[in-house]
Design a protein around this motif. Structure first.
Motif, PDB file in Angstrom:
ATOM      1  N   GLN A   1       0.824  -1.209   0.000  1.00 59.95           N
ATOM      2  CA  GLN A   1       0.000   0.000   0.000  1.00 59.95           C
ATOM      3  C   GLN A   1       0.862   1.265   0.000  1.00 59.95           C
ATOM      4  O   GLN A   1       0.571   2.233  -0.708  1.00 59.95           O
ATOM      5  CB  GLN A   1      -0.914   0.030   1.242  1.00 59.95           C
ATOM      6  CG  GLN A   1      -2.110  -0.893   1.189  1.00 59.95           C
ATOM      7  CD  GLN A   1      -1.829  -2.273   1.719  1.00 59.95           C
ATOM      8  OE1 GLN A   1      -0.823  -2.877   1.375  1.00 59.95           O
ATOM      9  NE2 GLN A   1      -2.727  -2.792   2.534  1.00 59.95           N
ATOM     10  N   GLU A   2       1.943   1.246   0.792  1.00 59.21           N
ATOM     11  CA  GLU A   2       2.822   2.428   0.861  1.00 59.21           C
ATOM     12  C   GLU A   2       3.484   2.699  -0.477  1.00 59.21           C
ATOM     13  O   GLU A   2       3.530   3.835  -0.956  1.00 59.21           O
ATOM     14  CB  GLU A   2       3.915   2.231   1.928  1.00 59.21           C
ATOM     15  CG  GLU A   2       3.435   2.157   3.351  1.00 59.21           C
ATOM     16  CD  GLU A   2       3.051   0.752   3.798  1.00 59.21           C
ATOM     17  OE1 GLU A   2       2.763   0.583   4.986  1.00 59.21           O
ATOM     18  OE2 GLU A   2       3.033  -0.164   2.941  1.00 59.21           O
ATOM     19  N   GLN A   3       4.005   1.624  -1.090  1.00 60.27           N
ATOM     20  CA  GLN A   3       4.701   1.787  -2.371  1.00 60.27           C
ATOM     21  C   GLN A   3       3.741   2.288  -3.440  1.00 60.27           C
ATOM     22  O   GLN A   3       4.082   3.154  -4.249  1.00 60.27           O
ATOM     23  CB  GLN A   3       5.303   0.447  -2.822  1.00 60.27           C
ATOM     24  CG  GLN A   3       6.478   0.010  -1.994  1.00 60.27           C
ATOM     25  CD  GLN A   3       6.878  -1.424  -2.288  1.00 60.27           C
ATOM     26  OE1 GLN A   3       6.025  -2.280  -2.528  1.00 60.27           O
ATOM     27  NE2 GLN A   3       8.158  -1.690  -2.253  1.00 60.27           N
TER      28      GLN A   3
ATOM     29  N   GLU B   1       3.011   5.921  -3.096  1.00 61.85           N
ATOM     30  CA  GLU B   1       4.127   6.702  -3.658  1.00 61.85           C
ATOM     31  C   GLU B   1       4.005   6.826  -5.162  1.00 61.85           C
ATOM     32  O   GLU B   1       4.227   7.896  -5.747  1.00 61.85           O
ATOM     33  CB  GLU B   1       5.453   6.002  -3.339  1.00 61.85           C
ATOM     34  CG  GLU B   1       6.057   6.361  -1.994  1.00 61.85           C
ATOM     35  CD  GLU B   1       6.309   7.846  -1.827  1.00 61.85           C
ATOM     36  OE1 GLU B   1       5.838   8.418  -0.829  1.00 61.85           O
ATOM     37  OE2 GLU B   1       6.954   8.457  -2.701  1.00 61.85           O
TER      38      GLU B   1
ATOM     39  N   ASP C   1      -2.723   9.292   4.405  1.00 61.28           N
ATOM     40  CA  ASP C   1      -1.864   8.224   3.882  1.00 61.28           C
ATOM     41  C   ASP C   1      -2.088   8.005   2.398  1.00 61.28           C
ATOM     42  O   ASP C   1      -1.193   7.585   1.684  1.00 61.28           O
ATOM     43  CB  ASP C   1      -2.154   6.897   4.610  1.00 61.28           C
ATOM     44  CG  ASP C   1      -1.558   6.894   6.008  1.00 61.28           C
ATOM     45  OD1 ASP C   1      -2.132   6.245   6.893  1.00 61.28           O
ATOM     46  OD2 ASP C   1      -0.510   7.554   6.187  1.00 61.28           O
TER      47      ASP C   1
END
Lengths: 268, 299
Positions: free
Chosen positions: B264-266, B269, B281
Motif C-alpha cells: 500500500q505504501e509503495q 508513492e 496516507d
C-alpha cells in the motif's frame, strides 16, 4: 571459435571424455531393443504438467469436493477426471506396471501415442467397411456426437510416465465403448465404470460405480445390477488388460475377431 | 559458440604457457565477439506473471487468456472466493466516492460492471439522478461481453448512461484529456504490465479536481490474519477455481499476482509520482489490509 572449444576440452579432458563415454553407453542402451538402427522417437509428445505440486491437504480437499460436485452434476466430466487423478496414485502405478509386463504395453509406454483428432484420421476410419474396429468406433462417435478431443488433460500427476498412463486411460474410454458395445447413456457409462473397476481397481471407478446408480430410477437400477454389473465384473476381470492394446494398429481388424482375441463378450 | 560458464572457467583455471600462447588470440577474439553478440541481442525486459517471470510483451497476452477463461464464471467465483465480502468492499468504494448528480465516471478494467452498476444505482437511489454517466472500459472483449449482457438485463438497458469500450489502460487513446470527474480501477491495476503508464493516463483523462480511485488487494500486516489469509489463498482458492470454473491455473495466477503487487505504501508513492495529491496516507485498509482503497486528486 572452434579453437576455443577445443581449448576448453583440452583443459577439461577427463570430464569431457567421461561425459562422452556415458553418452555413448546410453546410446547403445537405447538401440538395444531395435534390430534396425532406427532412432526411437523422443517421448516429448507427452509431458506432465509443469505447475508446482499441490499439497496433500489440497489433494484431499480436491478429491472430496470433486466427488461431491460430480455426484451433484454428472455432466462435469472434468470433476471425475480430477477425482481420478487425486485418488489414483497407487492404482496408476499398478496400471503402469501391468503395461510394463506386456510387450505391446511397453511399446505404448515408449512411443506414447495420443488419441486426438489431429493424430487419428477420423474421415479415413469412417470410410472403412462395416464390422471393422475403426468403423465401429466412428459410428459410436457420430452416434453420440462427440470427438476424441473432449478429454481433459492430466493436471495433478507430476511424473511423465504415470501422467501418460492416466491420459491414455482417459483417451481409450471411447474404444471401450466400441468394444463392449455399451451406449453412452447413464446406464451404459455406469456399466462401463464397473467394467473399468474390474480392470483397474481405481477408487474413482469404485466411487462412481457405487454412487452413480443412486441417480437412476429404481427400474434402471434393477436392470443395471441384474444384467450389467455381473457381466461387467465377469468380463472385466477375465479379459486382457485393455490398455495393453495398441488400438491405432487395429483399425482394419474385424471387431468380432478383436473381441474374441481380447476375451470380451457382449452383454446379452 | 563458447558458453559464458566455460569462459569463466577458462579464465579461472591456471593455463599452461603453450596453450595460453596458442589460444590467447583466438580466446580474445571469441570473448570480444561474445560481448558484441551480447549487446546485439539485448535481452527483453522481464516482468512478473504470478510467481513466474515472463517477457514484458507476453504478459498482456497471458493475462488476456486468463480473463478469457474465467469471464463467464467471474462473478460466481468472486462470490465464492470472498464469501460475498467483495460486494461490501465495492459498496464501501462507491460510498467513499459519494458521486454527486451528473458525475461522469471512467471505469477502467470494469469488466463485468460491478462498479459501474453500483455507481449508477447510487446516483439513482441517493440523488434520484439519471444524468450520471459511466464509460466502462476493458481490454478483454469477453469480460466486456459479460458486462454488456448484465446491463442489458438491468433497468439501464434503454438509457445511454452506460457506454462500453475496448481499450488498454496503459494507452487510453480514445479518451480525450480532462474529460472525466472520477476514474476508477477496481481489482484491475495489478494485471497491467506498466502501472506507472496507467497512472499517467488516469491523470491525463481526469478533469482538474477529478478523483482517482483504486481498489486493489494489499498486504496484510497482522501476522495471524496474514497466515490464515495465505493458507486460504494458496490452499482453498485454487480448489474452488477447479471446482467451479474448472480452471485452477487462472486462480493460482490470481493469488500469486496479489503477492507480486507493490504494498500500500509503495503504491501510494507511485500515485503521488504520477502527479496526484493524496490526503493523509492516501489509502484505507479494508478487512485487515486484504483490500486497500487508494485515492488521489488531480489538483
Amino acid at each position: 571459435m572452434f579453437r576455443a572449444s577445443s581449448l576448453s576440452s583440452q583443459i577439461h579432458t577427463r570430464k569431457f571424455l567421461l561425459a562422452n563415454l556415458s553418452r555413448n553407453i546410453l546410446q547403445s542402451n537405447l538401440h538395444r531393443d531395435n534390430k534396425n538402427s532406427e532412432v526411437i522417437p523422443i517421448r516429448t509428445n507427452y509431458t506432465s504438467s509443469t505447475n508446482s505440486q499441490i499439497s496433500n491437504l489440497e489433494k484431499c480437499t480436491l478429491a472430496v469436493s470433486s466427488a461431491l460436485t460430480a455426484f451433484c452434476d454428472p455432466g462435469r466430466g472434468d470433476m471425475i477426471a480430477t477425482l481420478g487423478e487425486t485418488t489414483g496414485s497407487i492404482f496408476i502405478n499398478r496400471m503402469r506396471d501391468h503395461m510394463l509386463r506386456d510387450k505391446t504395453g511397453r511399446r505404448i509406454l515408449q512411443e506414447r501415442p495420443r488419441i486426438h483428432s489431429s493424430t487419428i484420421d477420423i474421415p479415413y476410419l469412417s470410410s472403412l467397411p462395416l464390422g471393422t474396429f475403426g468403423k465401429e468406433y466412428t459410428n459410436f462417435l457420430d452416434g453420440q456426437n462427440v470427438t476424441p478431443d473432449t478429454r481433459v488433460k492430466v493436471q495433478y500427476i507430476y511424473d511423465d510416465e504415470l501422467a501418460y498412463v492416466m491420459q491414455r486411460y482417459r483417451e481409450c474410454h471411447d474404444f471401450f465403448h466400441a468394444l463392449t458395445k455399451l451406449p453412452a447413456n447413464v446406464e451404459g457409462e455406469l456399466a462401463l465404470k464397473w467394467f473399468e473397476l474390474a480392470q483397474t481397481g481405481m477408487p474413482m471407478t469404485l466411487l462412481s460405480s457405487i454412487f452413480g446408480p443412486l441417480k437412476l430410477s429404481s427400474k434402471e437400477r434393477e436392470r443395471l445390477f441384474k444384467k450389467y454389473v455381473p457381466w461387467a465384473l465377469q468380463c472385466g476381470s477375465q479379459c486382457k488388460f485393455l490398455l495393453n492394446v495398441y488400438y491405432e494398429e487395429h483399425w482394419n481388424k474385424n471387431i468380432d475377431e478383436m473381441r474374441n482375441e481380447l476375451g470380451i463378450y457382449l452383454v446379452d | 559458440m563458447i558458453s559464458r560458464n566455460q569462459l569463466k572457467r577458462l579464465h579461472s583455471t591456471i593455463v599452461k604457457p603453450y596453450i595460453y600462447n596458442k589460444g590467447l588470440r583466438s580466446l580474445c577474439s571469441t570473448s570480444i565477439k561474445f560481448h558484441r553478440a551480447q549487446y546485439d541481442t539485448k535481452q527483453e525486459p522481464e516482468t512478473h506473471f504470478g510467481f513466474k517471470n515472463v517477457p514484458e510483451s507476453m504478459k498482456e497476452n497471458l493475462v488476456g487468456q486468463v480473463f478469457e477463461n474465467v469471464a463467464t464464471k467471474y462473478d460466481v467465483m468472486n462470490d465464492a472466493m470472498s464469501l460475498g465480502v467483495h460486494r461490501l468492499w465495492k459498496d464501501h468504494f462507491i460510498r467513499t466516492m459519494a458521486p454527486g448528480p451528473g458525475t461522469k465516471l471512467l471505469d477502467v478494467a470494469g469488466g463485468t460492471g460491478d462498479i459501474a452498476m453500483g455507481f449508477l444505482n447510487y446516483c439513482k437511489e441517493i440523488h434520484g439522478d439519471a444524468s450520471a454517466q459511466v464509460t466502462l472500459l476493458d481490454i478483454n472483449p469477453k469480460m466486456l461481453e459479460v458486462g454488456k449482457k448484465r446491463f442489458a438485463k438491468s433497468s439501464y438497458n434503454h438509457t445511454s448512461q452506460a457506454t462500453f469500450e475496448i481499450g488498454n489502460a496503459e494507452n487510453l487513446s480514445s479518451i480525450p484529456s480532462n474529460s472525466f470527474d472520477v476514474y476508477t480501477i477496481a481489482f484491475g491495476i495489478r494485471n497491467c504490465t506498466h502501472i506507472d503508464r496507467v497512472l499517467r493516463e488516469a491523470y491525463r483523462t481526469l478533469k482538474p479536481g477529478g478523483r482517482f480511485m483504486c481498489l486493489e488487494f494489499g498486504k496484510v500486516q497482522n501476522p495471524l490474519i496474514s497466515s490464515i489469509y495465505n493458507f486460504y489463498s494458496f490452499q482453498i482458492i485454487p480448489v474452488i477455481g477447479q471446482i467451479i470454473a474448472a480452471d485452477r491455473d487462472s486462480y493460482q495466477y490470481l493469488v500469486e499476482s496479489i503477492r507480486r503487487f507493490p504494498s500500500q505504501e509503495q503504491f501510494a508513492e507511485m500515485i503521488k509520482d504520477a502527479g496526484f495529491t493524496i490526503v493523509g496516507d492516501g489509502w484505507e485498509d479494508l478487512t485487515f489490509g486484504i483490500v486497500a482503497l487508494h485515492s488521489g486528486f488531480k489538483l
